[in-house]
Every structure is written in structure tokens, then in C-alpha cells.
Design an enzyme around this catalytic site. Structure first.
Site, short mmCIF file in Angstrom:
data_model
loop_
_atom_site.label_atom_id
_atom_site.label_comp_id
_atom_site.label_asym_id
_atom_site.label_seq_id
_atom_site.Cartn_x
_atom_site.Cartn_y
_atom_site.Cartn_z
N SER A 1 0.83 -1.20 0.00
CA SER A 1 0.00 0.00 0.00
C SER A 1 0.87 1.26 0.00
CB SER A 1 -0.97 -0.04 1.18
OG SER A 1 -1.94 0.96 1.08
N ASP B 1 -2.32 6.23 -4.13
CA ASP B 1 -1.18 5.52 -3.55
C ASP B 1 -0.82 4.35 -4.47
OD1 ASP B 1 -3.43 3.99 -2.96
OD2 ASP B 1 -2.66 3.33 -1.02
N ASP C 1 -1.19 1.13 -4.56
CA ASP C 1 -2.14 0.08 -4.90
C ASP C 1 -3.55 0.62 -5.15
OD1 ASP C 1 -2.67 0.60 -2.17
OD2 ASP C 1 -3.39 -1.44 -1.84
N ASP D 1 -5.99 2.28 -3.57
CA ASP D 1 -7.19 2.25 -2.73
C ASP D 1 -7.40 3.57 -1.99
OD1 ASP D 1 -5.16 1.99 -0.87
OD2 ASP D 1 -5.86 0.10 -0.02
#
Length: 458
Positions: free
Chosen positions: A103, A246, A248, A250
Site C-alpha cells: 500500500s 497511492d 495500490d 485504494d
């Protein structure tokens, strides 16, 4: 196998590559997850995706082999986003999913995120069951029962299609508006989905950091202090809005038309402002999210329900209370009508719909909401229980409303402070919000004192 330095939580496992997180550790946890997930139901399919981190391809190969070794059918969706992986689990009616992504953590980290058959991350009890296999021993497949690998190259396209079918999203209206959007994908997985989504919404996109090589040009967390390049891009291109995601994808952060990062807490607040016009129900968020959300909810005659930090905790509370919108103040927006996961593409679509409906610049919309100062601090986690710290703080602030769902949150009508151990790093987080920065800093300072004292005794 030693777990020293490995962070194990509701988010999965994560650690620094080559230190706590090695191919051996990843193989063992991936195999345990596959055996556990495939043993719970009719499906033996596990969806696997990764973000763009430098270590991602290596761990991707490890995960595929580990899952084959326990007899799973692997549905490999390759370089992708976390919400896309969650949606693919639902689409394939899979036993679960493994997302290889740390993340927002710095470049030296990576992680495994464990996704259940519902598309939600594992709940605490499920994680405990799965991790028991790591200690007890993993049932491996014999030569004639080994798993197999299949490819799914359409997961991103399905994700975009699902965003565009949100019932109250006026796709044609947004297309006609031709919004100018500045975009920063921080060389993460965002380039796989954000540009094509925005183009299908008719946006004129100016983008930076679209390379998907994981070599982040700045700290990857999309907080205001990291978005200077995007702020300049907004001004240089005359953009209506700037979007930062970010690695990833999300989390979504916003830069206003004036070239100012308005703070990640505004993403969920503004998304909720839109959704509550179209849907009934309350809003769910975690204990560390700005009270700005309470102001937005009150403006629609709704309430905010708080849950412990961690996406799955918010998602489960949303499911149980039938909330239409929820998420986290770090820029994570969850829209129940699509899926119960934080989703930056959904957040971007909702913000464009808000701009369309209100017909005023983002800076003017944000100015209609109260301003609070939020201060986030952290310190190394003491090697001792934090219960004494929590008790001391309750004594320091005897008049506060107390919430002990996740660490300790003390709140008043116009301010709050939250002290909790991080689930993703070996630290204790101290977050405070108040009408002014000085008042928020004072809350942090007072709340840190018992922690500093505990650390000094060690």
C-alpha cells in the site's frame, strides 16, 4: 520460522524486503492461506494480483508456486490494484485472493493482503484460523493433485465498467463537462486504471509518474506534504482538480483548482456529501477520521458510526448497518453499491459527479466545510502493554468521551485524540484534531507524555 520484524494484522503480513519479508516467509503464508481458503468451500480458485513494487515480480512468482503446491487453481490478474483484486474475487466466485502490495509503505516494504471469498479482507477470527496453519503445518498436494495457473486479463476493464454503472453517476453529463484533471500515480499501479477511467469520463488528463516500475519519486503516501509536484501541475495546466493515488490505488487525495492539496480527510467527506443526496443511511468510518465527516453527515440529517482502524472493520460495520457510504480519512472511499472495499477510482468518479452537480470549483466547495487541524504523530512501539498508558490518559482527560474499540480515543464536541498501536508498522500512532493546529499539537503532546515515560523505563 522467525517472525521477528514481520507485521501481522488484519491487513495481512508486511515487512521490509530481505529482512522480515523473504521469499521463504511469503511462500509459507501464501501456501497456508491457499490451503485454508480452498479447504472451506467448493472453490479452490485463488485470485492473485500485485502492485508495481520492485520486489513484486519476485514475490508474485513465489506466491504462484506456493498456491500450486497446495492444490489451488490460481487466477492470475498480474499488475493491478487492490480494489480490482477484491472485485475479481467476487467475479470468479473464488475461495479468496492474495494481493501483493504494501500500500502506502516506503519502497523497501512489501506485503501480502489476504482477501476472503466475499471480497473483504479477512476478519480477525479468520486470520487467526489461517495463521494457525503456518504454525501447525501446511497440507501439501501430492504430484497428482497440484494446482494450476490461469490468466485473467480483463479485471481492470471490468472494474472500470462497474464504476461507470454507479446508478447516480451522470456519465454523459461528466463527459460533456470535459473536466481538466491532473493526475499523479507515483509510479504505482494507478496507471493501469486511472487514465483509462478518466478518459472514458471525457476528462482532459495531464499526468505524471505513470511508469509502473515501483521506483517512487517521492514518499508514496498521498498526504498533502508529498503532493507538491501535483500542486504545480494543477496550476500549470489550469486543471479543475488534481487526483493522487497511492501505489495500490485504494486511496485518493485531492488538489483543488487553486493548486492546494486540501487534505486526505476531505476525500471521504466530499464523497459522502454527494452520496447522501442520493441514498438513505448513515456513514461509517474509523476512529482516526476527521470529525469533518460528522459535519457533512449532520448536514444531511445522518450520523457517523465509528469502527476500529482497518478497512475490514469499516467494511463489516457498513455491511451490518447497511450504510451506503463509508471509508477512512486517509482518502479511502467505500461505496456499498459497487463493493465493500476502499477504491480510488470510485472516489474519483464521485468527486467528478460532485463537481458536476454543484457547478462550482472544488476550492469553493471545500470552503463551505469547517476547517480543523489534524496532527499525526508516531513513536517507536514500547515493548510493553499500553494499558497503563490508556489508564493514565483517562486520568489526564477526565471529562472526555471514551472509546476503547481500538486503543483509546478521547473526544469532546470540537476535538479528539486517538492513541493506538499501528497494524502496519512497529509504532504507536497519536492522532489529534482540534479547531487550531496549536490545540491539536497540545493534545498530541499531552497524550505522548505517558508513552515517552513508558519508553524511558525500558
Amino acid at each position: 520460522m522467525s517472525n521477528e520484524g514481520l507485521m501481522v494484522s488484519v491487513s495481512g503480513i508486511r515487512g521490509r524486503v530481505g529482512e522480515a519479508l523473504t521469499p521463504e516467509v511469503v511462500a509459507r503464508y501464501a501456501a497456508a492461506f491457499g490451503a485454508w481458503a480452498a479447504g472451506r468451500g467448493a472453490s479452490k480458485t485463488i485470485v492473485v494480483g500485485r502492485d508495481s513494487r520492485v520486489s513484486g515480480p519476485m514475490f508474485h512468482r513465489v506466491v504462484l508456486s506456493a498456491l500450486e503446491s497446495v492444490g489451488c487453481t490460481v487466477m492470475d490478474i498480474g499488475l493491478t490494484t487492490t480494489p480490482t483484486c477484491q472485485l475479481a474475487v467476487e467475479h470468479h466466485h473464488a475461495a479468496g485472493g492474495l494481493m501483493i502490495s504494501a500500500s502506502h509503505n516506503p519502497i523497501e516494504w512489501n506485503a501480502l493482503k489476504f482477501i476472503g471469498p466475499s471480497g473483504l479482507f479477512l476478519e480477525a477470527s479468520e486470520g487467526t484460523e489461517m495463521r494457525a496453519l503456518v504454525e501447525r503445518g501446511i497440507p501439501r498436494a501430492t504430484w497428482d493433485r497440484l494446482g494450476s495457473i490461469e490468466r485473467d486479463d480483463h479485471a481492470i476493464q471490468r472494474h472500470i465498467d462497474q464504476v461507470l454503472t454507479i446508478p447516480f453517476l451522470d456519465v454523459e453529463g461528466i463527459r460533456k463537462r470535459r473536466f481538466r484533471v491532473a493526475l499523479d500515480c507515483v509510479r504505482g499501479a494507478g496507471a493501469t486504471i486511472m487514465p483509462p477511467l478518466l478518459e472514458r469520463l471525457g476528462c482532459v488528463v495531464s499526468a505524471i509518474n505513470l511508469e509502473t516500475d515501483g521506483r517512487f519519486p517521492r514518499p508514496p503516501e498521498p498526504v498533502a506534504e508529498n503532493l507538491g509536484e501535483l500542486e504545480r501541475l494543477v496550476l500549470d495546466t489550469g486543471a479543475d482538480v488534481g487526483f493522487a493515488v497511492d501505489p495500490d490505488v485504494d486511496r485518493l487525495a485531492l488538489v483543488s483548482n487553486e493548486g492546494k492539496a486540501i487534505g486526505e480527510d476531505y476525500t471521504l467527506a466530499l464523497a459522502a456529501r454527494l452520496v447522501l443526496r442520493h441514498r438513505q443511511g448513515n456513514v461509517v468510518t474509523n476512529l482516526s477520521t476527521s470529525r469533518l465527516l460528522e459535519d457533512v453527515a449532520a448536514g444531511s440529517g445522518r450520523e457517523v458510526v465509528r469502527a476500529p482502524v482497518g478497512e475490514v472493520n469499516v467494511a463489516v460495520k457498513m455491511r451490518d448497518t447497511r450504510a451506503p457510504i463509508g471509508g477512512e480519512g486517509n482518502g479511502g472511499v467505500i461505496l456499498t453499491e459497487v463493493h465493500l472495499g476502499r477504491d480510488a477510482p470510485i472516489g474519483a468518479a464521485l468527486l467528478l459527479q460532485l463537481l458536476l452537480e454543484e457547478g462550482t470549483p472544488l476550492s469553493a466547495i471545500a470552503a463551505t466545510l469547517p476547517r480543523y487541524a489534524i496532527v499525526k504523530d508516531k513513536l517507536d512501539r514500547p515493548n510493553a502493554s499500553l494499558d497503563a498508558v490508556y489508564e493514565a490518559l483517562r486520568g489526564v482527560f477526565p471529562g472526555a468521551e471514551v472509546d476503547t474499540q481500538d486503543g483509546l480515543r478521547l473526544s469532546w464536541p470540537d476535538r479528539w485524540v486517538h492513541v493506538r498501536p499501528s497494524g502496519t508498522e512497529p509504532i504507536v500512532r497519536v492522532i489529534a484534531e482540534a479547531p487550531t493546529a496549536d490545540e491539536a499539537k497540545a493534545l498530541v503532546r499531552q497524550s505522548r507524555a505517558p508513552l515517552d515515560e513508558l519508553a524511558a523505563r525500558r
